[in-house]
Design an enzyme around this catalytic site. Sequence first.
Site, mmCIF file in Angstrom:
data_model
loop_
_atom_site.group_PDB
_atom_site.id
_atom_site.type_symbol
_atom_site.label_atom_id
_atom_site.label_comp_id
_atom_site.label_asym_id
_atom_site.label_seq_id
_atom_site.Cartn_x
_atom_site.Cartn_y
_atom_site.Cartn_z
ATOM 1 N N CYS A 191 1.907 2.959 7.753
ATOM 2 C CA CYS A 191 2.391 3.393 9.068
ATOM 3 C C CYS A 191 2.407 4.918 9.048
ATOM 4 C CB CYS A 191 3.750 2.778 9.414
ATOM 5 S SG CYS A 191 5.101 3.188 8.282
ATOM 6 N N GLY B 130 8.949 2.714 7.478
ATOM 7 C CA GLY B 130 9.234 1.479 8.204
ATOM 8 C C GLY B 130 8.567 0.276 7.555
ATOM 9 N N HIS C 254 5.337 0.316 -14.004
ATOM 10 C CA HIS C 254 6.773 0.049 -14.162
ATOM 11 C C HIS C 254 7.305 -0.998 -13.196
ATOM 12 C CE1 HIS C 254 7.922 4.120 -16.261
ATOM 13 N NE2 HIS C 254 6.993 3.440 -16.912
ATOM 14 N N HIS D 257 -0.291 1.869 14.590
ATOM 15 C CA HIS D 257 -1.162 2.916 15.132
ATOM 16 C C HIS D 257 -1.113 4.200 14.290
ATOM 17 C CE1 HIS D 257 2.846 3.167 16.850
ATOM 18 N NE2 HIS D 257 2.657 4.454 17.045
ATOM 19 N N ARG E 191 10.238 -3.994 -21.293
ATOM 20 C CA ARG E 191 11.547 -3.697 -20.689
ATOM 21 C C ARG E 191 11.482 -3.709 -19.162
ATOM 22 N NH1 ARG E 191 9.102 1.047 -21.872
ATOM 23 N NH2 ARG E 191 9.429 2.869 -20.558
ATOM 24 N N HIS E 192 10.295 -3.463 -18.603
ATOM 25 C CA HIS E 192 10.163 -3.447 -17.142
ATOM 26 C C HIS E 192 10.235 -4.866 -16.565
ATOM 27 C CE1 HIS E 192 9.379 0.751 -17.489
ATOM 28 N NE2 HIS E 192 8.365 0.524 -18.317
ATOM 29 N N THR F 220 4.781 7.204 8.362
ATOM 30 C CA THR F 220 5.419 7.741 7.147
ATOM 31 C C THR F 220 5.343 6.789 5.966
ATOM 32 O OG1 THR F 220 7.506 6.728 7.787
ATOM 33 C CG2 THR F 220 7.127 9.023 8.495
HETATM 34 C C1 RB5 Z 1 5.413 5.264 14.806
HETATM 35 O O1 RB5 Z 1 5.514 6.362 15.643
HETATM 36 C C2 RB5 Z 1 6.172 5.511 13.508
HETATM 37 O O2 RB5 Z 1 7.534 5.437 13.742
HETATM 38 C C3 RB5 Z 1 5.743 4.537 12.432
HETATM 39 O O3 RB5 Z 1 4.378 4.673 12.214
HETATM 40 C C4 RB5 Z 1 6.395 4.675 11.081
HETATM 41 O O4 RB5 Z 1 6.290 5.992 10.605
HETATM 42 C C5 RB5 Z 1 7.731 4.097 10.933
HETATM 43 O O5 RB5 Z 1 8.363 4.163 9.883
#
Ligand code: RB5
Length: 144
Positions: free
Chosen positions: A66, A71, A99, A9, A133-134, A68
Amino acid sequence: MNVIIGSDHGGFELKETCREFMEALSDCDVTDAGTFSEDSMDYPLVAHKVAKAVSEGEFARGILICGTGIGMSVVANRHPGVRACLCHNLFTAKLSRVHNDANILVMGGRVIGKGIAIEMVELFLRTPFEGGRHERRLDQIETD
Ligand code: RB5
C-alpha cells in the site's frame, strides 16, 4: 513456489513491477489479487484476500503493497499463522525471513523505489528461515 501479490492504489505501480519480476522467474507461480488500476480503493479488502489465502495454505508466500505498507501489515497480521513483515530495505527483508520466517512481505509503494523493491522480493523468496532459537520465538507468537 506459488505467491499471491496484492496492493491498493498507493501500491499499484510497485505491485505491477514486482509481479512482472516474479513472472519472469522460472520457479515462481504468481497470482495477482488486485487492485488493477490506480483508482482509489480500500486496502483492507486486498489485505484480507491475500492474508486469508496464505493463512489457509493456498499460497506459500504473499506480498502486499500500500502507500506506506502500514495498513496492509496491520490487517494481514490478524490472520492466524500469518507473519506479515513491513520491510524498508535489504537488511529488513533478509532478516524477516532468517529470524521471523515471514510469509508475507509488506512494502510501501510511496516509500521505496522499484530497484530496491525487486531485490527485496528476491531475498524474500530465496532466503531460508534459520530455525533454532527463532523457532521457539515463533511458537510464542499466537495468542490462542
Ligand atoms: C491510501 O491513501 C493509504 O492510506 C494506503 O495506501 C496505506 O498507506 C495505508 O496504510
